[in-house]
Design a protein around this motif. Structure first.
Motif, PDB file in Angstrom:
ATOM      1  N   GLY A   1      -4.045  -3.562  -2.816  1.00 49.98           N
ATOM      2  CA  GLY A   1      -5.364  -2.894  -2.921  1.00 49.98           C
ATOM      3  C   GLY A   1      -6.426  -3.774  -3.021  1.00 49.98           C
ATOM      4  O   GLY A   1      -7.617  -3.848  -2.203  1.00 49.98           O
TER       5      GLY A   1
ATOM      6  N   ARG B   1       0.786  -1.256  -0.075  1.00 55.30           N
ATOM      7  CA  ARG B   1      -0.043   0.066   0.164  1.00 55.30           C
ATOM      8  C   ARG B   1       0.950   1.373   0.030  1.00 55.30           C
ATOM      9  O   ARG B   1       0.405   2.387  -0.414  1.00 55.30           O
TER      10      ARG B   1
ATOM     11  N   TYR C   1       1.200  -2.251  -5.340  1.00 57.42           N
ATOM     12  CA  TYR C   1       0.057  -1.260  -5.022  1.00 57.42           C
ATOM     13  C   TYR C   1      -1.333  -1.723  -5.320  1.00 57.42           C
ATOM     14  O   TYR C   1      -2.205  -1.910  -4.364  1.00 57.42           O
TER      15      TYR C   1
END
Lengths: 255, 354
Positions: free
Chosen positions: B106, B94, B102
Motif C-alpha cells: 500500500g 494488495r 498489505y
C-alpha cells in the motif's frame, strides 16, 4: 487410503459457523462411516453447503471439531502447523462443486492429473495412466484432450468428479452437483455418482435435491433446518415415517 | 452505362450531393481513412517544406540520434522487467491478508503513484546519494564507508530503477484486477485439492490472470519507451546516451534544435508504431478462443463475440462472410488445438465486413 480407526471417515462435533450476526450452523454433530452415502437436504440457507465447506475448511468454522480419516482439527487460529494439517485433510477429502470449477486452461486429463502431480508430487508420466483410468470410470476417456469449454455441463461435472477421484480420497463431498445442469444432463452425472457408491463403495456426502437419487443410493439422509439436523434416518424412514412437519413440507415441495 | 439505358424515365436523376454520397458508399471505410492520413501528411509535408528545415543536416545526423534507440530500448526493457516483478509482488500484497504485505504494498503504490515521475528521478539521482552520505557521517561506526557509494547510481541505473518502480506501482493495479478477474471458484477448487498458496497461484490463478494482464502490460511498455526521454534531464555519460539526449546535445551544438526535435519525435513515433503492431497481434492471440469455463453468473460470461460463419461470394468485395452476434452461450470457436470446423473468431474490426 489410510487410517480406519473406529470406522468413521468423517466426524463432526459441535460445529458452529456464523457469518457476522447470522448463525448458519448451530451445533452440528455427524459421523460418516466408511463406504456410507449420506444425503444432506433441506431448504436453501439451511446450512447444508456450509457444512461441507466447513469440513474441508473452505469456510473457517466458528467453533467445533472436525476429523477426517483420523486427522483431527480443532477450530482456532490458522497457525502454520494447522495450515499443513488442513492441506493434509483436503487431500483425503475430495470436493465436487455446483459450478464444476474445472481449470479452463487445462485439458480434461490435465485437470485430473493436476492434484496428483502438483499436490502429491507424482511424476507426470506416472500420473497419466491412472488419470486416464479415472476418466474412463466417468465415461470420458475419449475426451481426455479436450478443454472444458468444449465439453457439455454434464461432461464437465464428470471430469470434476474424476479430478476428485484421482486424489484417491477417503471421502468425496458433493455440493449440489447437478443444480447447475440442464435437466437432460443430470442423469449422466447421477449415474456416475451411483456407480461410485455401488461399485467402488466410495464414502460420499451429497448435498442435493435429487430425491430419486437419495432413495436409490443413500444409506442415510439428514434433513437440515435452520442450522440444525432436524431429522436423520434411512431413506425409508425419512420418506415413509417422516417425523417432523418441516421435513414433510419440504419433501412435498421437491417430490 | 447499361443502367443509364434501362433507367425508368419516372425516376429522376440523382442530384449532385446524392451522387457524391452514392459514390462514397462504394469506397470502403479503410480507404477513406487512408485518404485522411495522406491529406494530413501532405499538410505536414508542406509545413516542413515552408519551414525550410535543414534536411541535409537531418539526413547526416539521423543515424547518430537513432543509435540512441538501443539505450532507449535497453532502459525500457530493464524497466518493464522490474515493473512486472514489482507489480506481481505488489498485487499479491494488495490481495493479502498479511498486514505486513498489505501495508508495504500500500505504501509503495501510494508513494510512486502520488509523486511525479520526474521528482522520483531526481530523488534517486540526487537526494538518495546525499542522504546516504549524511547517514555515513552521522553513524560512522555502524555504516561501512562504501555505504554512500553503493547508493550513488548513474543516470542510466536510476532510469531503469525509477521507471520500474513507477510503472510497477501503476501496474500493481492492472495485476490486481487481473488476479481478481479469475473467479473465486478457481481458487476454491485449488484449495480443495490441497494446494499450497504458491501452487494455487502458479498453477491455477496466475495463468488465467495473465490473459487479462498481458495486453495492458504491452501498453505500459510502449508508454515506458517514451518516458525514457525523461532520463535525458539527468544528463548521461557519453557511452549510454538514449535517443532524446543525443538529439538535444547535437541540436544545441549545431544550432539545429528544431531539426533535432523533429527527428527525435519521428523516431519515437516510428518505434511506437512498430511495437503497437506487435501489441495488437499479441492482444489477438491472448484473447483468441477464450471462453468461460462453466456456466456462471452474467459477470463471468464471455463478452459477445462477432463470428464469421462460412464465406459468401467473396468476389472483389472486402466482405469475407456474414457477421452475426454470438449468443451468450459458449460458442464453438475452434480456438483450441483441435481446429474447429467452420466457426472462426473474426479478428478484424467490424467495418471490414460491413
Amino acid at each position: 487410503m489410510s487410517v480406519s480407526s473406529g470406522g468413521a471417515v468423517v466426524r463432526v462435533e459441535n460445529l458452529h459457523k456464523s457469518f457476522g450476526d447470522l448463525e448458519v450452523l448451530k451445533g452440528i454433530d455427524m459421523e460418516v462411516e466408511r463406504g456410507e452415502v449420506v444425503v444432506i437436504f433441506g431448504r436453501s440457507g439451511s446450512g447444508k453447503s456450509t457444512l461441507l465447506r466447513c469440513i474441508n475448511f473452505l469456510e473457517e468454522p466458528t467453533m467445533g471439531t472436525i476429523e477426517v480419516s483420523g486427522q483431527r482439527i480443532e477450530v482456532g487460529h490458522r497457525i502454520r502447523s494447522k495450515r499443513d494439517q488442513i492441506r493434509e485433510l483436503r487431500t483425503r477429502c475430495g470436493m465436487v462443486f455446483q459450478q464444476f470449477n474445472l481449470f479452463p486452461h487445462m485439458t480434461a486429463i490435465e485437470n485430473v492429473m493436476e492434484g496428483p502431480v502438483t499436490v502429491k508430487g507424482v511424476d507426470p508420466e506416472r500420473a497419466r495412466p491412472p488419470a486416464i483410468e479415472v476418466l474412463a470410470k466417468v465415461g470420458l476417456a475419449d475426451k481426455a484432450n479436450e478443454y472444458p469449454i468444449r465439453l457439455s455441463g454434464g461432461q464437465q461435472q464428470r471430469v470434476a468428479i474424476a479430478r476428485a477421484l484421482a486424489m484417491e480420497p477417503d471421502v468425496i463431498m458433493f455440493d449440489e452437483p447437478t443444480s447447475a445442469l440442464d435437466p437432460e444432463l443430470i442423469g449422466e452425472v447421477l449415474a456416475v455418482m451411483k456407480a461410485l457408491a455401488v461399485e467402488m463403495h466410495m464414502t460420499m456426502m451429497v448435498v442435493t435435491h435429487e430425491m430419486g437419487f437419495a432413495r436409490e443410493v443413500a444409506n442415510r439422509m439428514a434433513f437440515f433446518h435452520e442450522g440444525r439436523i432436524l431429522e436423520e434416518g434411512t431413506p425409508d424412514q425419512v420418506f415413509n415415517e417422516t417425523r417432523f412437519p418441516e421435513t414433510q413440507r419440504f419433501l412435498k415441495a421437491v417430490l | 452505362m447499361g443502367t443509364e439505358a434501362t433507367r425508368s424515365p419516372l425516376v429522376p436523376l440523382p442530384r449532385r450531393r446524392d451522387r457524391l454520397a452514392l459514390a462514397s458508399a462504394g469506397v470502403s471505410f479503410r480507404v477513406k481513412v487512408a485518404l485522411v492520413w495522406v491529406a494530413i501528411f501532405a499538410v505536414l509535408g508542406f509545413l516542413f517544406w515552408s519551414a525550410s528545415f535543414d534536411n541535409p543536416w537531418i539526413r547526416q545526423h539521423i543515424s547518430f540520434i537513432a543509435s540512441g534507440l538501443t539505450w532507449t530500448l535497453v532502459m525500457a526493457a530493464g524497466g518493464i522487467v522490474l515493473a512486472i516483478v514489482l507489480a506481481l509482488v505488489g498485487a499479491l500484497g494488495r490481495l493479502s491478508r498479511n498486514p505486513l504485505a498489505y501495508g508495504v504494498s500500500g505504501f509503495y503504490t501510494s508513494f510512486f503513484r502520488g509523486t511525479p515521475l520526474i521528482v522520483q528521478l531526481f530523488l534517486f539521482y540526487l537526494a538518495m546519494p546525499q542522504t546516504a552520505q549524511n547517514l555515513v557521517d552521522k553513524f560512522p561506526n555502524f555504516l561501512p564507508t562504501s555505504f554512500d557509494s553503493f547508493f550513488t547510481w548513474s543516470s542510466f541505473q536510476v532510469g531503469i530503477v525509477v521507471l520500474g518502480l513507477n510503472y510497477g506501482a501503476y501496474m500493481t493495479e492492472i495485476f490486481r484486477a487481473g488476479i481478481q478477474s479469475v473467479s473465486h471458484g478457481q481458487a476454491e477448487a485449488a484449495d480443495a485439492l490441497g494446494m499450497t498458496y504458491r501452487q494455487k497461484m502458479r498453477r491455477v490463478v496466475l495463468p488465467q490472470a495473465f490473459r487479462v494482464i498481458i495486453p495492458p502490460t504491452g501498453n505500459e511498455f510502449i508508454a515506458m519507451m517514451k518516458d525514457t526521454a525523461l532520463i535525458s534531464i539527468l544528463g548521461q555519460g557519453i557511452e549510454k546516451m538514449e535517443l532524446f539526449r543525443r538529439a538535444q546535445l547535437l541540436g544545441n551544438a549545431d544550432v539545429r534544435p528544431t531539426e533535432a526535435l523533429v527527428t527525435a519525435a519521428a523516431l519515437y513515433w516510428a518505434l511506437t508504431v512498430v511495437f503497437t503492431f506487435f501489441q495488437t497481434r499479441l492482444e489477438r492471440r491472448v484473447s483468441r478462443g477464450y471462453v468461460r469455463a462453466a456456466p456462471g453468473t452474467p459477470k463471468d460470461r464471455a463478452p459477445r463475440k462477432r463470428i464469421v460463419t462460412g464465406t459468401a461470394g467473396g468476389g472483389g468485395h472486402a466482405a469475407g462472410g456474414y457477421v452475426l452476434d454470438a449468443p451468450d452461450e459458449p460458442v464453438d470457436v475452434g480456438g483450441h488445438a483441435h481446429g474447429g470446423a467452420l466457426l472462426t473468431p473474426l479478428e478484424e474490426p467490424p467495418e471490414e465486413t460491413s
